[in-house]
Scaffold this motif. Structure first.
Motif, PDB file in Angstrom:
ATOM      1  N   LYS A   1       0.836  -1.210   0.000  1.00  0.00           N
ATOM      2  CA  LYS A   1       0.000   0.000   0.000  1.00  0.00           C
ATOM      3  C   LYS A   1       0.867   1.255   0.000  1.00  0.00           C
ATOM      4  CE  LYS A   1      -3.951  -2.351   1.259  1.00  0.00           C
ATOM      5  NZ  LYS A   1      -3.791  -3.259   2.418  1.00  0.00           N
ATOM      6  N   ASP A   2       0.195   2.391  -0.161  1.00  0.00           N
ATOM      7  CA  ASP A   2       0.899   3.683  -0.250  1.00  0.00           C
ATOM      8  C   ASP A   2       1.889   3.892   0.894  1.00  0.00           C
ATOM      9  OD1 ASP A   2      -0.127   4.523  -2.533  1.00  0.00           O
ATOM     10  OD2 ASP A   2      -1.455   6.088  -1.706  1.00  0.00           O
ATOM     11  N   GLY A   3       3.065   4.329   0.561  1.00  0.00           N
ATOM     12  CA  GLY A   3       4.028   4.722   1.597  1.00  0.00           C
ATOM     13  C   GLY A   3       4.874   3.577   2.128  1.00  0.00           C
ATOM     14  N   VAL A   4       4.474   2.331   1.826  1.00  0.00           N
ATOM     15  CA  VAL A   4       5.201   1.193   2.399  1.00  0.00           C
ATOM     16  C   VAL A   4       6.623   1.097   1.845  1.00  0.00           C
ATOM     17  CG1 VAL A   4       5.295  -1.322   2.484  1.00  0.00           C
ATOM     18  CG2 VAL A   4       3.132  -0.145   2.910  1.00  0.00           C
ATOM     19  N   LEU A   5       6.743   1.179   0.526  1.00  0.00           N
ATOM     20  CA  LEU A   5       8.074   1.020  -0.072  1.00  0.00           C
ATOM     21  C   LEU A   5       8.991   2.163   0.320  1.00  0.00           C
ATOM     22  CD1 LEU A   5       7.192  -0.401  -3.587  1.00  0.00           C
ATOM     23  CD2 LEU A   5       7.889  -1.606  -1.508  1.00  0.00           C
ATOM     24  N   ARG A   6       8.394   3.347   0.453  1.00  0.00           N
ATOM     25  CA  ARG A   6       9.188   4.490   0.903  1.00  0.00           C
ATOM     26  C   ARG A   6       9.722   4.251   2.312  1.00  0.00           C
ATOM     27  NH1 ARG A   6       9.798   9.886   0.661  1.00  0.00           N
ATOM     28  NH2 ARG A   6       8.987   9.886  -1.443  1.00  0.00           N
ATOM     29  N   ALA A   7       8.857   3.717   3.190  1.00  0.00           N
ATOM     30  CA  ALA A   7       9.298   3.450   4.569  1.00  0.00           C
ATOM     31  C   ALA A   7      10.420   2.410   4.566  1.00  0.00           C
ATOM     32  CB  ALA A   7       8.120   2.976   5.410  1.00  0.00           C
ATOM     33  N   VAL A   8      10.261   1.387   3.733  1.00  0.00           N
ATOM     34  CA  VAL A   8      11.286   0.345   3.631  1.00  0.00           C
ATOM     35  C   VAL A   8      12.597   0.939   3.106  1.00  0.00           C
ATOM     36  CG1 VAL A   8      11.946  -1.671   2.253  1.00  0.00           C
ATOM     37  CG2 VAL A   8       9.705  -1.601   3.362  1.00  0.00           C
ATOM     38  N   ALA A   9      12.472   1.765   2.068  1.00  0.00           N
ATOM     39  CA  ALA A   9      13.671   2.361   1.457  1.00  0.00           C
ATOM     40  C   ALA A   9      14.388   3.272   2.450  1.00  0.00           C
ATOM     41  CB  ALA A   9      13.294   3.141   0.199  1.00  0.00           C
ATOM     42  N   GLU A  10      13.607   3.979   3.259  1.00  0.00           N
ATOM     43  CA  GLU A  10      14.229   4.867   4.243  1.00  0.00           C
ATOM     44  C   GLU A  10      15.085   4.075   5.225  1.00  0.00           C
ATOM     45  OE1 GLU A  10      11.114   7.218   5.994  1.00  0.00           O
ATOM     46  OE2 GLU A  10      11.104   8.605   4.293  1.00  0.00           O
ATOM     47  N   MET A  11      14.584   2.908   5.608  1.00  0.00           N
ATOM     48  CA  MET A  11      15.335   2.098   6.565  1.00  0.00           C
ATOM     49  C   MET A  11      16.638   1.581   5.972  1.00  0.00           C
ATOM     50  SD  MET A  11      12.826  -0.375   8.634  1.00  0.00           S
ATOM     51  CE  MET A  11      11.831  -0.729   7.231  1.00  0.00           C
ATOM     52  N   ALA A  12      16.652   1.366   4.659  1.00  0.00           N
ATOM     53  CA  ALA A  12      17.802   0.723   4.021  1.00  0.00           C
ATOM     54  C   ALA A  12      19.011   1.651   3.929  1.00  0.00           C
ATOM     55  CB  ALA A  12      17.414   0.229   2.627  1.00  0.00           C
ATOM     56  N   GLU A  13      18.808   2.941   4.095  1.00  0.00           N
ATOM     57  CA  GLU A  13      19.918   3.902   4.087  1.00  0.00           C
ATOM     58  C   GLU A  13      20.868   3.705   2.910  1.00  0.00           C
ATOM     59  OE1 GLU A  13      21.788   4.186   7.884  1.00  0.00           O
ATOM     60  OE2 GLU A  13      19.908   4.630   8.881  1.00  0.00           O
ATOM     61  N   GLY A  14      20.293   3.565   1.734  1.00  0.00           N
ATOM     62  CA  GLY A  14      21.123   3.535   0.532  1.00  0.00           C
ATOM     63  C   GLY A  14      21.606   2.166   0.110  1.00  0.00           C
ATOM     64  N   GLY A  15      21.279   1.142   0.895  1.00  0.00           N
ATOM     65  CA  GLY A  15      21.707  -0.215   0.538  1.00  0.00           C
ATOM     66  C   GLY A  15      20.556  -0.975  -0.121  1.00  0.00           C
ATOM     67  N   MET A  16      20.783  -1.392  -1.374  1.00  0.00           N
ATOM     68  CA  MET A  16      19.713  -2.071  -2.095  1.00  0.00           C
ATOM     69  C   MET A  16      19.451  -3.466  -1.512  1.00  0.00           C
ATOM     70  SD  MET A  16      17.746  -1.172  -4.494  1.00  0.00           S
ATOM     71  CE  MET A  16      18.145  -0.355  -6.021  1.00  0.00           C
ATOM     72  N   ARG A  17      20.494  -4.139  -1.084  1.00  0.00           N
ATOM     73  CA  ARG A  17      20.278  -5.474  -0.530  1.00  0.00           C
ATOM     74  C   ARG A  17      19.401  -5.402   0.710  1.00  0.00           C
ATOM     75  NH1 ARG A  17      25.008  -8.723  -0.121  1.00  0.00           N
ATOM     76  NH2 ARG A  17      25.861  -6.861   0.842  1.00  0.00           N
ATOM     77  N   ASP A  18      19.666  -4.452   1.574  1.00  0.00           N
ATOM     78  CA  ASP A  18      18.857  -4.295   2.782  1.00  0.00           C
ATOM     79  C   ASP A  18      17.407  -4.006   2.417  1.00  0.00           C
ATOM     80  OD1 ASP A  18      21.097  -4.666   4.211  1.00  0.00           O
ATOM     81  OD2 ASP A  18      21.010  -2.772   5.335  1.00  0.00           O
ATOM     82  N   ALA A  19      17.209  -3.149   1.432  1.00  0.00           N
ATOM     83  CA  ALA A  19      15.852  -2.786   1.039  1.00  0.00           C
ATOM     84  C   ALA A  19      15.091  -4.030   0.576  1.00  0.00           C
ATOM     85  CB  ALA A  19      15.889  -1.741  -0.072  1.00  0.00           C
ATOM     86  N   LEU A  20      15.743  -4.843  -0.262  1.00  0.00           N
ATOM     87  CA  LEU A  20      15.078  -6.047  -0.770  1.00  0.00           C
ATOM     88  C   LEU A  20      14.840  -7.046   0.363  1.00  0.00           C
ATOM     89  CD1 LEU A  20      17.015  -6.367  -4.122  1.00  0.00           C
ATOM     90  CD2 LEU A  20      14.590  -5.889  -3.847  1.00  0.00           C
ATOM     91  N   GLY A  21      15.792  -7.160   1.263  1.00  0.00           N
ATOM     92  CA  GLY A  21      15.640  -8.055   2.412  1.00  0.00           C
ATOM     93  C   GLY A  21      14.436  -7.653   3.253  1.00  0.00           C
ATOM     94  N   LYS A  22      14.226  -6.359   3.388  1.00  0.00           N
ATOM     95  CA  LYS A  22      13.102  -5.887   4.198  1.00  0.00           C
ATOM     96  C   LYS A  22      11.773  -6.193   3.507  1.00  0.00           C
ATOM     97  CE  LYS A  22      15.388  -2.814   7.236  1.00  0.00           C
ATOM     98  NZ  LYS A  22      15.977  -3.705   8.198  1.00  0.00           N
ATOM     99  N   VAL A  23      11.764  -6.117   2.179  1.00  0.00           N
ATOM    100  CA  VAL A  23      10.530  -6.476   1.465  1.00  0.00           C
ATOM    101  C   VAL A  23      10.219  -7.955   1.699  1.00  0.00           C
ATOM    102  CG1 VAL A  23       9.408  -6.691  -0.787  1.00  0.00           C
ATOM    103  CG2 VAL A  23      10.803  -4.670  -0.281  1.00  0.00           C
ATOM    104  N   ASP A  24      11.242  -8.815   1.596  1.00  0.00           N
ATOM    105  CA  ASP A  24      11.054 -10.245   1.885  1.00  0.00           C
ATOM    106  C   ASP A  24      10.408 -10.432   3.254  1.00  0.00           C
ATOM    107  OD1 ASP A  24      12.109 -11.676  -0.315  1.00  0.00           O
ATOM    108  OD2 ASP A  24      14.167 -11.319   0.371  1.00  0.00           O
ATOM    109  N   GLN A  25      11.005  -9.766   4.219  1.00  0.00           N
ATOM    110  CA  GLN A  25      10.581  -9.912   5.605  1.00  0.00           C
ATOM    111  C   GLN A  25       9.130  -9.459   5.787  1.00  0.00           C
ATOM    112  OE1 GLN A  25      13.355  -7.821   8.064  1.00  0.00           O
ATOM    113  NE2 GLN A  25      12.353  -8.405   9.971  1.00  0.00           N
ATOM    114  N   LEU A  26       8.824  -8.332   5.183  1.00  0.00           N
ATOM    115  CA  LEU A  26       7.495  -7.757   5.315  1.00  0.00           C
ATOM    116  C   LEU A  26       6.444  -8.675   4.695  1.00  0.00           C
ATOM    117  CD1 LEU A  26       5.821  -5.364   6.173  1.00  0.00           C
ATOM    118  CD2 LEU A  26       6.417  -4.216   4.032  1.00  0.00           C
TER     119      LEU A  26
END
Ligand SMILES: Nc1ncnc2c1ncn2[C@@H]1O[C@H](COP(=O)(O)OP(=O)(O)O)[C@@H](O)[C@H]1O
Ligand SMILES: [Mg+2]
Ligand SMILES: [Zn+2]
Length: 440
Positions: free
Chosen positions: A204-229
């Motif tokens: 939903k709206d804003g979710v990917l942005r929240a995930v991306a913010e947590m990743a602090e510039g690391g693409m692997r972290d961002a993708l890992g967080k999507v998996d987790q979510l």
């Protein structure tokens, strides 16, 4: 957590071509030029924070160099020939991959490098990829240096590291260096959107942005967080899911806190700390969100109507402006400093809760602090001598002009005998004061 046979997104979407690499155009341009014109260095060093594409790029470069189908003037590996396929699976005979984190000893390096003189089995080059190279022991670095100084013409080295400052100068000077940058928030969001579309995920709206913010510039972290979510909340996660799974606090709530603090409400800070600690949220993550917000507020305050670089939805801007105004630019600088400092210390703090509470209470007092210039102006009003004169008298130049004066160090409290050098903070303040009053 993951289903059997489930490939994590970061692996499934490992870039196989330069064109797939997000956010590193400078690297892609330089490498593709080198390949195109056949001027490929013998040793490369890829540096940058984790999950920004270093290992992926090392494999892409290796594939391009050894691709059996690549035509002159092209720089992308075909991705289909036997060589490209084996490299992608890390099974190629000509590409030796070594993880220095788990093979840091000199014998590990010697063993891997034994084959440098051997001609490549299939491709043009024998390529040695050494990941996390900063982990090598001193003697291992020396062994590597011997080969890197004069490698046989059919050998290429690609070193990758998150800590270039730990690599000996002798090695650095042999390598062509490429700095991978943190991927920007909007680039991460766009990449996550593309992947979610392919995977039939509908955050939903804003979710990917929240995930991306947590990743602090690391693409692997961002993708890992999507998996987790997705593992926790299914294919259509909402913002509340993200906040629950990652222990986040939404931006609206953080803004509410900062508004209260800006108004001098210390109690709001204590209550916030209580909520964070009692709900078992990840304090460091919460502080990271606050630091991110402080940075955004600084941009808002500094940019006026110019909203370039401010990565928040349009409809949140008015609220941000209001808070930025309440703090003022001086207050915001202080806010950002305090929060950054608190965030750096919180994981190691003996009493993290007290640290967070005192930080927030300090922030509630920002409104009552006066900027340095205003204070000095007021001092000027009440003192007989202008402050500029007082300042001049304490500068080293002034001391030299009047040698009969006792050295300040003799009067100062004991700080180890010799004259205490100014701290960075004191220097900045002194410089500001000097600028203000034209002292040199
Ligand atoms: N620049 C990038 N563009 C696209 N995906 C990336 C990028 N950087 C990292 N990734 C993702 O993260 C995973 C790990 O990347 P990797 O190249 O091993 O990062 P590093 O070596 O810098 O830690 C990749 O498989 C890919 O899914
Ligand atoms: Mg890596
Ligand atoms: Zn190929």
């Amino acid at each position: 957590m993951a289903e059997p046979g489930y490939t994590v997104l970061a692996r499934k979407y490992r870039p196989a071509k330069f064109a797939d690499l997000v956010g590193q155009p400078h690297v892609v341009k330089a490498l593709s030029n080198a390949i195109n014109t056949n001027r490929v260095a013998q040793a490369f060093l890829f540096t940058g924070s984790r999950g920004t594409g270093k290992t992926s790029s090392a494999r892409i470069l290796a594939s391009a160099l050894n691709c059996l189908e690549r035509k002159p003037g092209e720089f992308e590996p075909c991705g289909k020939c036997a060589s490209c396929r084996d490299i992608a699976r890390s099974e190629d005979l000509d590409v030796v991959e070594m993880d220095a984190a788990s093979n840091s000893r000199v014998d590990d390096v010697r063993e891997r490098l034994e084959s440098v003189e051997t001609r490549p089995a299939r491709g043009k080059f024998r390529i040695f990829i050494i990941d996390e190279v900063h982990m090598l022991s001193t003697s291992a670095f020396n062994a590597l240096l011997k080969t890197i100084e004069e490698p046989p013409p059919h050998v290429k080295f690609i070193l990758a590291t998150t800590n270039p400052e730990k690599i000996p100068e002798t090695i650095l000077s042999r390598c062509q260096r490429y700095d991978f940058r943190r991927v920007t928030l909007s680039e991460i969001v766009a990449w996550l959107e593309a992947i979610c579309a392919k995977e039939n995920l509908q955050p939903k709206d804003g979710v990917l942005r929240a995930v991306a913010e947590m990743a602090e510039g690391g693409m692997r972290d961002a993708l890992g967080k999507v998996d987790q979510l997705v593992a926790f909340s299914g294919a259509k996660p909402g913002l509340e899911d993200a906040e629950r799974v990652f222990g986040l606090i939404g931006r609206a709530k953080l803004l509410e806190l900062l508004t209260a603090l800006a108004g001098g409400d210390a109690r709001a800070g204590i209550l916030f700390a209580e909520e964070v600690f009692d709900s078992g949220k990840d304090v460091a993550e919460v502080l990271a969100s606050l630091v991110g917000l402080a940075r955004t507020l600084l941009l808002v305050a500094a940019g006026g109507a110019d909203t370039r670089g401010i990565d928040v939805p349009e409809n949140e801007l008015p609220a941000l402006r209001q808070v930025a105004q309440a703090y003022g630019i001086h207050g915001l600088v202080y806010l950002a400093e305090l929060l950054t400092d608190c965030r750096q210390r919180v994981r190691r703090a003996a009493f993290p809760r007290v640290l967070v509470e005192t930080t927030l209470v300090k922030l509630s007092m920002v409104g009552r602090l006066e900027p340095l210039e205003a204070l000095l102006a007021r001092l000027d009003e009440v003192s007989d001598a202008p402050v500029s004169e007082v300042i001049n008298n304490i500068t080293p130049a002034a001391r030299e002009r009047s040698p009969q004066e006792p050295k300040p160090a003799q009067n100062a409290p004991a700080t180890g005998g010799s004259e205490r050098p100014l701290s960075a903070r004191e220097k900045t303040a002194l410089d500001a004061v000097k600028r203000q009053f034209g002292a040199t």
